[in-house]
Design a protein around this motif. Structure first.
Motif, PDB file in Angstrom:
ATOM      1  N   ARG A 264      32.295  52.287  40.512  1.00  0.00           N
ATOM      2  CA  ARG A 264      32.548  53.122  39.324  1.00  0.00           C
ATOM      3  C   ARG A 264      32.614  52.195  38.115  1.00  0.00           C
ATOM      4  NH1 ARG A 264      31.362  57.896  39.230  1.00  0.00           N
ATOM      5  NH2 ARG A 264      30.081  56.881  37.710  1.00  0.00           N
ATOM      6  N   PRO A 265      31.438  51.818  37.580  1.00  0.00           N
ATOM      7  CA  PRO A 265      31.423  50.773  36.554  1.00  0.00           C
ATOM      8  C   PRO A 265      32.138  51.161  35.270  1.00  0.00           C
ATOM      9  CG  PRO A 265      29.233  51.748  36.845  1.00  0.00           C
ATOM     10  CD  PRO A 265      30.102  52.269  37.959  1.00  0.00           C
ATOM     11  N   GLU A 266      32.448  52.425  35.081  1.00  0.00           N
ATOM     12  CA  GLU A 266      33.147  52.848  33.868  1.00  0.00           C
ATOM     13  C   GLU A 266      34.624  52.450  33.866  1.00  0.00           C
ATOM     14  OE1 GLU A 266      31.161  54.750  35.667  1.00  0.00           O
ATOM     15  OE2 GLU A 266      29.616  55.606  34.365  1.00  0.00           O
ATOM     16  N   ILE A 267      35.152  52.036  35.008  1.00  0.00           N
ATOM     17  CA  ILE A 267      36.550  51.597  35.074  1.00  0.00           C
ATOM     18  C   ILE A 267      36.656  50.114  34.716  1.00  0.00           C
ATOM     19  CG2 ILE A 267      38.559  51.278  36.599  1.00  0.00           C
ATOM     20  CD1 ILE A 267      37.430  53.514  38.380  1.00  0.00           C
ATOM     21  N   MET A 268      37.579  49.768  33.824  1.00  0.00           N
ATOM     22  CA  MET A 268      37.904  48.367  33.570  1.00  0.00           C
ATOM     23  C   MET A 268      39.023  47.947  34.518  1.00  0.00           C
ATOM     24  SD  MET A 268      37.837  48.417  29.402  1.00  0.00           S
ATOM     25  CE  MET A 268      38.585  50.061  29.316  1.00  0.00           C
ATOM     26  N   VAL A 269      39.055  46.678  34.890  1.00  0.00           N
ATOM     27  CA  VAL A 269      40.057  46.211  35.843  1.00  0.00           C
ATOM     28  C   VAL A 269      40.597  44.869  35.410  1.00  0.00           C
ATOM     29  CG1 VAL A 269      40.572  45.849  38.283  1.00  0.00           C
ATOM     30  CG2 VAL A 269      38.523  47.112  37.633  1.00  0.00           C
TER      31      VAL A 269
ATOM     32  N   ALA B 228      35.160  49.289  49.429  1.00  0.00           N
ATOM     33  CA  ALA B 228      34.462  49.484  48.151  1.00  0.00           C
ATOM     34  C   ALA B 228      33.793  50.856  48.058  1.00  0.00           C
ATOM     35  CB  ALA B 228      33.429  48.378  47.930  1.00  0.00           C
TER      36      ALA B 228
ATOM     37  N   SER C  84      35.967  48.302  40.862  1.00  0.00           N
ATOM     38  CA  SER C  84      34.918  48.532  39.869  1.00  0.00           C
ATOM     39  C   SER C  84      33.511  48.600  40.448  1.00  0.00           C
ATOM     40  CB  SER C  84      34.983  47.466  38.771  1.00  0.00           C
ATOM     41  OG  SER C  84      34.577  46.220  39.270  1.00  0.00           O
ATOM     42  N   ALA C  85      33.339  48.176  41.707  1.00  0.00           N
ATOM     43  CA  ALA C  85      31.976  48.123  42.238  1.00  0.00           C
ATOM     44  C   ALA C  85      31.295  49.491  42.220  1.00  0.00           C
ATOM     45  CB  ALA C  85      31.973  47.553  43.652  1.00  0.00           C
TER      46      ALA C  85
ATOM     47  N   ARG D  42      41.922  53.257  42.522  1.00  0.00           N
ATOM     48  CA  ARG D  42      40.559  53.634  42.159  1.00  0.00           C
ATOM     49  C   ARG D  42      40.433  55.159  42.076  1.00  0.00           C
ATOM     50  NH1 ARG D  42      35.037  53.072  44.284  1.00  0.00           N
ATOM     51  NH2 ARG D  42      34.068  54.998  43.524  1.00  0.00           N
TER      52      ARG D  42
ATOM     53  N   GLN E 144      30.317  42.924  41.962  1.00  0.00           N
ATOM     54  CA  GLN E 144      30.371  44.305  41.475  1.00  0.00           C
ATOM     55  C   GLN E 144      29.065  44.733  40.807  1.00  0.00           C
ATOM     56  OE1 GLN E 144      32.525  41.788  40.938  1.00  0.00           O
ATOM     57  NE2 GLN E 144      34.323  42.565  39.865  1.00  0.00           N
TER      58      GLN E 144
ATOM     59  N   ALA F 123      43.420  49.074  47.369  1.00  0.00           N
ATOM     60  CA  ALA F 123      42.608  49.203  46.164  1.00  0.00           C
ATOM     61  C   ALA F 123      42.154  50.643  45.950  1.00  0.00           C
ATOM     62  CB  ALA F 123      41.386  48.290  46.260  1.00  0.00           C
TER      63      ALA F 123
ATOM     64  N   LYS G  37      40.198  43.749  42.812  1.00  0.00           N
ATOM     65  CA  LYS G  37      39.366  43.977  41.634  1.00  0.00           C
ATOM     66  C   LYS G  37      37.932  44.413  41.957  1.00  0.00           C
ATOM     67  CE  LYS G  37      39.502  41.280  38.059  1.00  0.00           C
ATOM     68  NZ  LYS G  37      39.474  40.033  37.269  1.00  0.00           N
ATOM     69  N   VAL G  38      37.322  43.729  42.889  1.00  0.00           N
ATOM     70  CA  VAL G  38      35.910  44.042  43.175  1.00  0.00           C
ATOM     71  C   VAL G  38      35.749  45.473  43.667  1.00  0.00           C
ATOM     72  CG1 VAL G  38      33.965  43.490  44.678  1.00  0.00           C
ATOM     73  CG2 VAL G  38      35.272  41.650  43.623  1.00  0.00           C
ATOM     74  N   GLN G  39      36.581  45.868  44.627  1.00  0.00           N
ATOM     75  CA  GLN G  39      36.447  47.209  45.207  1.00  0.00           C
ATOM     76  C   GLN G  39      36.639  48.303  44.162  1.00  0.00           C
ATOM     77  OE1 GLN G  39      38.315  44.608  46.267  1.00  0.00           O
ATOM     78  NE2 GLN G  39      39.308  45.163  48.176  1.00  0.00           N
TER      79      GLN G  39
ATOM     80  N   GLY H 153      36.721  41.383  34.831  1.00  0.00           N
ATOM     81  CA  GLY H 153      37.340  42.683  34.604  1.00  0.00           C
ATOM     82  C   GLY H 153      36.468  43.660  33.853  1.00  0.00           C
TER      83      GLY H 153
ATOM     84  N   GLY I 104      31.571  46.193  34.814  1.00  0.00           N
ATOM     85  CA  GLY I 104      30.926  47.494  34.723  1.00  0.00           C
ATOM     86  C   GLY I 104      30.094  47.674  33.470  1.00  0.00           C
TER      87      GLY I 104
END
Lengths: 273, 273, 273, 273
Positions: free
Chosen positions: C72-77, D70, C69-70, C42, A67, C38, C65-67, A36, A39
């Motif tokens: 946009r790494p600033e998003i936590m999931v 993604a 944050s892949a 997002r 990711q 997803a 989950k993967v889609q 999770g 990133g």
């Protein structure tokens, strides 16, 4: 009496030797990215590549691998054989997205134990600082950096966040002294303290108060150390590059809505000046 | 007495026939991308597409499939039926991100065995060279290229890296002769040797000493061969395109922090001149 | 007698305090993103980051989950521990890509139940509205927003879409009154109704009738609320920012083929004015 | 005596009604994307969005879901409940990346069977054409399009590729007549034949002979049909948009190394003229 840091005062890195190869610019291992939080470590790793490190590998949780590498194929990723990755590295970053669960603690212990016996330059950030605070562990290696924000510094010193905020220079020094580290106390006017001297950064803006900005800073400092820059200078120059990049991006596109990865191109530009 | 290569000396590829179709520009199979190293083979495959190959397929480790195609939908990916993929291909690249574990060795053996019986133009790079060195295997096909850096060349010849570095022309010739291949010895002033003649590239800069740059070069050479360019010319022209692209990008944005994938647009521009 | 909203009438957000940190700009939790959807959550999460929220976390289905944050790494999931995520948040968005299966309903119930006992500003959108309509559940918290389009409003009021379409002001008020919420009735001339007053947006164009546009609006409103903007103002300003951004992008590149994520840069620009 | 198609002759789509919503511009289902070929159906789906369809859903193999969404969060993806997806759609595209294994054939049969009983405008492409050829199945619905290249046309008619290539107009008509479809015979000078009349496209260049270009064309045609454009006009205008976009991109950046996804922005520009 901290010295003020201004990007204009740095002479920049020396031109690269014509006969260098990718190993000449370091092998940085970035440890973090629990489930999770892929990133966070992706941001550190990409910042390190954009700051000039030749090879960057991430050690992350199994569920974070896709990711991390999908959008930046130049990053290597592993979730197994941490000791092999540590042996491969010439410099280590630990903390971004590490979390504080069992995997986090086991990973942290493995890295710290390895580095006690095989000292390498190291940056300790984010949840690695929180684990450090909770376990009262100490690191007895020479070249290492801690990059707490005020909350993490408070936990490391067992004081309140307000105390840190009201006396940032004092507590930056306390972190440095208690942990025998170079402390980068993040915030408005980031402070660097190496137990003997202190520096404060003139650049930066409140638009940088956003997710992942700290992860990028950690990657930049680790990258400079991996390229052979001395620890205090890597901190001073890294903090200045990061904050100045944030100022340039904010001036162009506004403070609000600026994201951590927006800084990459500008960091790259500044580091070539 | 190696000939110096300059991009200005190449006349470029002939205009495309109006009646061509995507099969007219080759079917390139890129083999590599073990777990954690998906990015390497993605870089080769994307470089091949940007250099004009009509169809590019990757054979990679099961765990690498998503990362390879998520960002570049034009790449096909498989992790099964390697022999079918080999039969489909008109040209083969093997090595980027291949690794050296059991999967790597089994994959390598399958490819080499297939190509001995069904010769196709081939580029052998990176870990495929390391496996080659460790197994003392030889390839008895005509059109193949090996692209070692100094370390890989040293392993292929069982000498030290220093020996190679101190006498790059001699050892490029030795690789070519011992393996009956066209050798591309990467480094500052990349050398091409086809057993009879040698060429050295005038372009390139130390900013190219970064992760994945070699993977991009391998993709470019494989792409040219897949498009029907003769093996030595594909090496000469491919090396020149790659190094010149690196110079153009570095001039615009600086050497430090340049990444392998930054070259794609410029390679594309140069190959259309 | 609804007031007309024009972006020029808003004075924008106050300058950020120099001593703020990322927690100062809210912790927004976005709940949705069931299997195959997803992208919807997002889009909300990324819109929230680009509108200035400091920290954005997504709670989604495991398979999404993967889609998320892949790219946009600033998003936590996360896909576990929903209650922890709710406790962490200062503001909640629920609905984009939520779906209406068992997972959706269980997720919806957990969020609603939590928020009844721990009121936090909240935006309810898309399938969360459909679940709400089908379960006749009510929310007895103060600061919450519902963002139906005409079809969703019809289901919420048990009337036909045609009835809503023919009398949008009346039915926006009815949604607001029946659910004690601020209602944002999306469509050509989006209406905001807080039970007492109504506003209608002057901006917007039919090019915005495309997948994900509503998810972006929801993210913007949630982001403003997370930054401390009052609920009705967050709706008025958020709707205006979104619609004006759509007009600017359509003017530059045409209405047809405009995608929801095309708005991010322009929203960011407008929110800094 | 085929009519020549020139983009300048089309008057473009009518301005959008102010009171339209995303359902007004169609719900397109794109079926394909077997394991390892996710990219093909992603290209069709993204092309459809950029051509103005309001909602695009992909039905693909389970292992392709992440890659498809993604990078383009506006696309919905499912790998279950194909019949539900078919019922949802107002227009269907089948074939890109479908493959020819058991999953492909079962998927094809379900779609064809559904559409026989519930006729909807449909585009049949790529491997769906190959399955059609191998099963001698016929489709007895009105509005459908087949988009073979010469090889696929040869298989559909049980003749050689050379025969097709030497007499493209004749065989385009034969496909149309035998299958009672509008045939788009791709290649240099793409031909459209609706059993009564034929058109040939003036635009296009050999740089378009590259992976995924056909998938983009299929997405554009499907998108126009989903927006209510009549079948033959959707083919004529879609082929012209696609070929002209390829010419514009090639003129700017060269024919060689042009990729299918490079066309999206230009298609969007042209469709707004």
């Amino acid at each position: 009496d901290a010295s003020a840091l201004d990007i204009a005062h740095f002479k920049g890195l020396a031109p690269r030797s014509v006969h260098s190869h990718k190993g000449s610019y370091g092998r940085l291992l970035c440890v973090g990215g629990n489930s999770g939080m892929a990133g966070a470590i992706r941001l550190s790793a990409e910042a390190a590549l954009r700051s000039g490190t030749g090879l960057v590998k991430v050690y992350a949780h199994e569920s974070s691998k896709v990711q991390i590498s999908a959008g930046r194929p130049e990053i290597m990723v592993t979730s197994t054989n941490l000791e092999d990755a540590l042996a491969w590295a010439t410099c280590i970053v630990i903390g971004p997205g590490l979390g504080q669960d069992n995997w986090s603690r086991a990973t942290y212990e493995t890295v710290l134990h390895y580095c006690q016996n095989n000292p390498k330059p190291m940056v300790i950030d984010a949840d690695a600082l929180n684990i450090m605070a909770s376990t009262a562990s100490f690191v007895s290696i020479d070249d290492y950096v801690m990059t707490p924000h005020s909350g993490e510094a408070a936990r490391l010193l067992n004081v309140t966040v307000e105390e840190v905020e009201n006396n940032r220079f004092v507590f930056a020094r306390q972190v440095a002294e208690r942990y025998h580290a170079t402390c980068v106390l993040k915030g408005a006017g980031t402070i660097i303290d190496d137990e003997k001297s202190a520096w404060v950064c003139r650049h930066g803006n409140p638009g940088m108060a956003t997710a992942g900005m700290g992860d990028v800073l950690t990657g930049i400092i680790g990258s400079l150390m991996a390229q052979g820059v001395s620890t205090p200078l890597a901190c001073q120059y890294g903090v200045s590059l990061h904050a100045k990049a944030g100022d340039i991006v904010a001036k162009k596109q506004g403070q609000r809505g600026m994201l951590a990865s927006d800084l990459f191109d500008t960091v790259r530009m500044l580091i070539n000046e």
